[in-house]
Design a protein around this motif. Structure first.
Motif: not given
Length: 393
Positions: A31-44, A345-358
């Motif tokens: 309930r308390y540790n949520t993501v704004q988008a579910e994986p998998p994530y795709g960065a450029a 609430s964060v944009p993604f879980d840890a697997t989405g960190l390439p999106l921050l690099t993007e």
């Protein structure tokens, strides 16, 4: 008939107890540790290529509070070691949370409000001593991490500069090598005794923040009721932290407390997880004056990913906060402090960190600047603040 009713009530009570001890903590976690988008994530592709070269260092993660085996991949929350590795994290600071008052608010949190952590500890069947002791909660979370490290040959607990150098050497040969560092979020965990700094340091804690959500015996919180400066007890604790080469974290500190700590200490400090008021005007976030003060001490400012620190969703909001700090004091003072698993609430879980690099590339940062912000700046500071020798056992 009465006996049957009593048996039925007893059965319901047993079911309620079993349900609490098996389901309550996972439900709270989801309930308390949520993501704004579910994986998998795709960065450029370009961002993925840059991210693959990084040693990401994250200054703040609250995984140890939750009912998750750190070494097993989970489908709830933000992190575990497999997801952190997939996200390119090479150095993760894990923080121990020991008190969370009911009704916490950026507008002011009452330290005397009902503490929610005993209920979470009981639901996870932590040792009974942790139900009543903040110190024991911190000690138990340290043990949880040490046990995970003992079960994973590529996972290290960093206590010294030599440990840090060993980690970096290992990562040149094996990118799966990952360092961990223990932090305490709020020194109400000391329970009023300066000597407990030594207890926590001996347990492996190498970074400590003075306050968390509320004012405490050391001084004011940015979201407390009084927002005061350093108390006499707080001054004694700060001196002891310096003596034990514990990195001081000014996250959650009131403005007066930041001023007092900087006046009393030398060397770099960190703000492990924060936003900046220039992009999100909140009492929880750093003013330009304090951004400049931390930079003047050669410290780093960990920009978080949670929505209320950024006044916006998505990695672009975090990149904008990083841009402000970089433009104000230089890219060498920017770091990452996700606050993963911090009931946010964060944009993604840890697997989405390439999106921050993007997002950082889109913000106009160079590859070299991203290398610094996403890891090298933290490593530089830890090389100065970690002890040269292993702390006493």
């Amino acid at each position: 008939m009465l006996r049957l009713v009593l048996y039925a009530l007893a059965g319901l009570l047993v079911l309620a107890i079993v349900g609490y001890f098996t389901a309550a903590a996972p439900i709270a976690d989801a309930r308390y540790n949520t993501v704004q988008a579910e994986p998998p994530y795709g960065a450029a592709k370009r961002a993925e290529a840059v991210h693959d070269t990084l040693t990401v260092a994250d200054l703040h993660n609250d995984l140890l509070l939750w009912p998750r085996d750190p070494l097993r991949r989970h489908d709830r929350g933000h992190t575990d070691v497999p997801r952190l590795r997939e996200g390119g994290v090479g150095l993760q600071v894990f923080a121990a949370v020991t008190q969370v008052p009911l009704g916490r608010s950026y507008a002011g949190t009452d330290a005397d409000a009902l503490d929610q952590i005993p209920f979470l500890a009981a639901a996870q069947r932590w040792p009974v001593r942790t139900w009543t002791s903040r110190l024991e909660r911190a000690r138990y979370q340290a043990k949880k991490l040490r046990r995970a490290v003992a079960r994973d040959e590529a996972l290290m607990l960093l206590r010294t500069r030599a440990d840090l150098d060993s980690l970096l050497a290992q990562r040149r040969e094996a990118p799966s090598a990952m360092g961990t560092l223990l932090a305490v979020e709020g020194l109400h965990a000391l329970e009023g005794d300066v000597a407990n700094v030594d207890t926590l340091a001996d347990d492996g804690y190498r970074m400590m923040s003075l306050t968390h959500l509320h004012d405490n015996a050391l001084g004011g919180s940015s979201t407390g009721l009084d927002n005061g400066g350093l108390t006499d007890f707080g001054a004694a604790v700060v001196d002891r932290l310096a003596a034990r080469d514990v990195t001081i974290d000014l996250a959650h500190a009131s403005e007066a407390l930041i001023d007092d700590v900087l006046a009393r200490t030398d060397g770099p400090v960190v703000v492990s997880h924060t936003g900046v008021r220039a992009t999100c005007d909140s009492p929880r976030n750093l003013s330009d004056r304090h951004i400049e003060a931390v930079a003047a001490r050669e410290g780093v400012i960990g920009i978080g990913l949670w929505e209320t620190a950024l006044c916006g969703a998505g990695p672009a909001a975090a990149a904008a906060a990083m841009r402000h700090v970089a433009d104000r004091v230089g890219v060498e003072h920017v770091a990452l402090g996700t606050d993963f698993d911090g009931t946010v609430s964060v944009p993604f879980d840890a697997t989405g960190l390439p999106l921050l690099t993007e997002a950082l590339l889109d913000e106009g940062f160079s590859t070299r600047e991203i290398e610094q912000m996403m890891g090298e700046n933290v490593i530089r500071v830890l090389r100065r603040t970690l002890p040269s020798q292993k702390p006493r056992e």
